[in-house]
Scaffold this active site. Structure first.
Site, PDB file in Angstrom:
ATOM      1  N   SER A 370      80.319   0.024 -47.496  1.00  0.00           N
ATOM      2  CA  SER A 370      79.440   0.797 -48.363  1.00  0.00           C
ATOM      3  C   SER A 370      80.067   0.992 -49.742  1.00  0.00           C
ATOM      4  O   SER A 370      80.401   0.011 -50.409  1.00  0.00           O
ATOM      5  CB  SER A 370      79.102   2.128 -47.679  1.00  0.00           C
ATOM      6  OG  SER A 370      77.994   2.740 -48.290  1.00  0.00           O
ATOM      7  N   ASP A 490      69.790  -3.159 -42.485  1.00  0.00           N
ATOM      8  CA  ASP A 490      70.366  -2.144 -43.356  1.00  0.00           C
ATOM      9  C   ASP A 490      69.397  -1.855 -44.497  1.00  0.00           C
ATOM     10  O   ASP A 490      69.315  -2.602 -45.470  1.00  0.00           O
ATOM     11  CB  ASP A 490      71.713  -2.626 -43.901  1.00  0.00           C
ATOM     12  CG  ASP A 490      72.495  -1.526 -44.609  1.00  0.00           C
ATOM     13  OD1 ASP A 490      71.883  -0.479 -44.910  1.00  0.00           O
ATOM     14  OD2 ASP A 490      73.693  -1.714 -44.854  1.00  0.00           O
ATOM     15  N   HIS A 521      73.406   0.402 -41.265  1.00  0.00           N
ATOM     16  CA  HIS A 521      74.554   0.584 -42.162  1.00  0.00           C
ATOM     17  C   HIS A 521      75.783   0.948 -41.318  1.00  0.00           C
ATOM     18  O   HIS A 521      76.253   2.088 -41.346  1.00  0.00           O
ATOM     19  CB  HIS A 521      74.209   1.670 -43.172  1.00  0.00           C
ATOM     20  CG  HIS A 521      75.054   1.683 -44.398  1.00  0.00           C
ATOM     21  ND1 HIS A 521      75.161   0.601 -45.242  1.00  0.00           N
ATOM     22  CD2 HIS A 521      75.852   2.650 -44.930  1.00  0.00           C
ATOM     23  CE1 HIS A 521      75.974   0.903 -46.246  1.00  0.00           C
ATOM     24  NE2 HIS A 521      76.409   2.134 -46.074  1.00  0.00           N
TER      25      HIS A 521
END
EC number: 3.4.14.11
Length: 797
Positions: A370, A490, A521
């Site tokens: 991320s 995602d 995610h």
């Protein structure tokens, strides 16, 4: 269960013997069979220190329906059947006789589990050594391979004591767990950057937390895994900062040119450097916070140092958060430069005593998921020397593609109302230090207000502010080899971020790998069906230790998890390469779809309120055949599939439509129809705390993507959004005449999706997306000219 394995090498037998001897196992193919077998099996129970304890371990292992391993060894064997060897092997790998497999046919279980085996009985010591080498490189029920499992039980705990100079150990092309992660040196330094993100006239000092093997104190230099982690020192409550989705979609009176939205590089002021009063070789501060990424922890015991730096605007550092801005990139680069000897760091914030990364080889990999992966991508696009590779999991390659889409304000999936300023508040951990905050509070508030203004939630346009946060435009600078990992489901950091970056670096003379999974995610280092840690060990052993292990060729270029057959990962040479094994099909929305109507009125906001929906319940409802939003969308279906097909690439929509307003939101979803037990988007725990990250060290859960317990009627494949005033790009604007037909082009998010026989493709066209776009209260009527609209679908042959 399937234990896919991509990182196992198959060296020549002579090399196998060398490696067996290197780890202290028998390696004489002329040796006595019984003695060799006894020595091997004794070594396979390192947790048993004395002969009696080992004999007890042997007695727990069944060789066949008549003998246990103690009895078999006592018989003085001169050979071993393949069946007996793999009965023992499966138990050593963590599987249970009678529960997991049948002693009469262990090979059937091995085939189903995709474990490798030799193809004949072990007729001599040579055969036994070959089979044992293969076993050591085979995956266990505990996710890691068997040699790693042995190491976790103490196999290498005395390895360094046999040498005056600590050193790494190689086996099967990978560095092994021969360092004690519990004894890592923990320290903190402050690195001097070139930026002044809080505008106080001084270079920002950036705190870095270090964990390095104790062996570095004895002269060993080690490579570094560096994670730029803005969350490392905590986050803040963002309830007050989170935006309520706007209820009015602004009519854009004008757009901009490409030149106007192109960012000019910000000149770094030639700020004075801190005065140096001395130099030290020992840090003054202990790293009180623990390493927080299991992937990094796994490599601590393998002789890598691990470094975390939260960056500008975080606790114990200077500066302000800029959310993807050049200052954050420069901060990450500064850490790399210190690790490679090209930048200064200090032992504390005030005394001027410098310290070098004297324990570093100067070879660095950046890791993380991320925001962490985002900063790895950002640093790589600067071409900074010494950054050998990035392993970027679900990273952002353009911040516009995270918070905006085709002229619209969009939210990352699951976080409606979040924006750049919200994330700035979330990660501004300097405010956790009251003494620090009282000095900078007013300056921070002014800085935050500028982010809120510049992000522009009114027009959603691509501007120079967003262009400065588009790393793909600098992709040609990438020198580091790249591993990208991304979830095909995602909707937080959407797949476009990975695939567009993959395309941007496709022609560069670097090595690159892409791993696509069925999750949202999430991390995949602890997914049991994939040998991710072993693959990355092979990769990092080459990248950071310079070992010629053929990692670039051994590891597939692209690995994709199937969405129909559990625990299945396929290898490909490329993703959606139109020049190889791909075909695109253009279908007409009138001739190739069935639709009850070509018009709808978007009542989604009112329905959302009346149904008391959430973002999650809306996302489920909008793709369900019959629901409260049925009149706020077009529902188009193709015939039921007569054969399996794999969508791979970027579906593209050319749409001719009219609306009764001067602006509008268009949302599109491509959906898989048909009752089926589909995979969950979050992997389920299959063995709690069963993945051990080192001898007597940390553990984490083993997880797996599983089909749901109950069937569902539909599944989102991919989606896209566009402001109807931005039909070409996110900065040029067209004026809409209500009731007059016009044309828009829309790329959906990239996908790889297996459509089985009997399923149906549905195309859903609707207005506002309650989960991701703003929520206008004004209703808009849409009329689509289906005959003049097409959908281009990319398929893998």
């Amino acid at each position: 269960m399937k234990l896919n394995q991509f990182a196992r090498l198959a060296p020549e037998f002579s090399q196998q013997l060398t490696e067996l001897a290197r780890i202290g196992l028998p390696a004489d193919p002329q040796g006595h069979f019984a003695n060799t077998a006894a020595a091997l099996y004794a070594a396979f129970f390192p947790e048993a220190y004395q002969l009696a304890a080992k004999q007890d371990k042997f007695a727990q292992i069944a060789v066949n329906s008549r003998q246990n391993l103690a009895e078999w060894l006592a018989s003085g064997p001169t050979q071993m059947t393949r069946r007996d060897f793999y009965n023992v092997a499966l138990q050593l790998l963590g599987f249970e006789a009678f529960t997991d497999f049948d002693l009469s046919d262990p090979l059937a279980f091995m085939a189903a589990t995709e474990l490798p085996s030799v193809d004949h009985d072990l007729l001599d010591t040579r055969d036994l050594l070959k089979a044992s080498y293969l076993l050591l490189t085979t995956r266990t029920k505990h996710l890691v391979n068997f040699l790693d499992d042995l190491a976790n039980r103490g196999f290498f705990k005395n390895f360094q004591s046999s040498s005056t100079q600590p050193k790494p150990l190689l086996f099967n092309g990978k560095v092994q767990q021969v360092f004690d992660a519990r004894q890592a040196i923990r320290e903190v330094v402050w690195i001097e950057s070139d930026v002044d993100s809080d505008h106080d006239g001084q270079r920002d000092l950036l705190e870095a937390t270090i964990y390095r093997p104790k062996a570095t104190e004895q002269g060993l230099k080690v490579p570094v895994l560096f994670t730029a982690n803005p969350y490392f020192h905590g986050t803040n409550d963002v309830t007050a900062a989170t935006h309520v989705p706007e209820t009015v979609l602004a009519v854009k009176s004008h757009g901009a040119s490409k030149a106007e939205v192109t960012a000019t590089p910000v000149r770094t002021d030639d700020l004075p450097k801190r005065v140096v009063t001395g130099e030290a070789t020992e840090a003054e501060a202990y790293a009180e916070e623990n390493s927080m990424y299991a992937f990094n922890d796994y490599f601590l015991a393998r002789g890598f140092a691990v470094v975390y730096s939260a960056g500008v605007g975080t606790r114990y550092s200077d500066g302000f958060r800029t959310i993807g801005g050049p200052e954050e990139t420069a901060g990450a680069v500064a850490v790399v430069e210190w690790l490679t000897g090209k930048r200064r760091a200090f032992t504390n914030r005030t005394a001027g005593v410098t310290i070098k990364a004297w324990w570093s080889t100067g070879k660095v990999a950046m890791t993380g998921k991320s925001y962490l992966a985002t900063l790895a991508i950002a640093a790589a696009t600067t071409g900074v020397e010494g950054l050998k590779t990035i392993i970027a999991d679900a990273g952002i390659s353009s911040w516009y593609d995270y918070y905006r889409e085709n002229g619209l304000v969009v939210a990352p999936g699951g976080f409606q109302g979040e924006d750049a300023d919200v994330l700035a508040v979330d990660t501004f951990s300097r405010q956790k230090s009251g003494g620090d905050m009282i000095r900078i509070k007013s300056a921070w508030e002014r800085h935050l207000a500028a982010i809120t203004r510049d992000q522009d939630r009114t027009t959603g346009a691509y501007t120079a502010w967003w262009d400065a946060r588009n790393y793909r435009k600098n992709a040609a600078n990438v020198k580091a080899d790249v591993v990208l990992i991304h979830g095909l489901n995602d909707w937080n950091v959407k797949p476009k971020n990975a695939i567009r970056f993959w395309q941007a670096i496709s022609d560069l003379p670097i090595q690159k790998k892409l791993i696509l999974h069925q999750g949202q995610h999430v991390y995949v280092h602890n997914v049991r069906s994939l040998d991710f840690l072993d693959m990355m060990n092979l990769w990092l052993t080459h990248e950071l230790l310079g070992v010629a292990n053929d990692a670039a060729r051994a590891l597939p270029n692209v690995i994709v998890q199937d969405n129909v057959t559990p625990q299945t990962w396929s290898a490909y040479t490329d993703f959606a390469n139109p020049e190889a094994e791909h075909v695109t099909t253009e279908v007409n929305l009138k001739n190739d779809f069935e639709a009850a109507t070509d018009q709808f009125t978007d009542h989604a906001t009112a329905t959302f309120a009346a149904q008391h929906d959430t973002s999650a319940s809306f996302e489920k409802a909008i793709i369900t055949p019959n629901n409260a939003y049925a009149n706020s969308r077009l529902w188009l279906t193709q015939p039921v599939l007569e054969r399996d097909q794999i969508l791979e690439g970027i579906p593209h929509l050319e749409l001719t439509l009219a609306v009764d307003a001067p602006t509008g939101i268009l949302s599109v979803r491509l959906v898989d129809l048909g009752e089926a037990k589909r995979f969950g988007e979050t992997a389920a725990t299959v063995a709690a705390n069963d993945l051990q990250l080192g001898f007597d060290f940390k553990t984490t859960d083993i997880v797996e993507f599983k089909p749901a317990a109950k069937p569902t009627p539909s599944k989102l494949i991919t989606l896209g959004h566009i402001n109807l005033q931005n039909p070409k790009n996110a900065y040029e604007v067209q004026q809409i005449t209500p009731g007059q037909f016009f044309h828009v082009s829309l790329d959906l998010q990239p996908t790889h999706y297996h459509l089985p026989t009997g399923r149906q493709l549905a195309l859903i066209i609707h207005g506002a997306d309650m989960a991701q776009t703003i929520r206008p209260t004004k209703t808009t009527h849409y009329h689509v000219d289906l005959a003049k609209s097409t959908l281009t679908l990319p398929f893998r042959l």
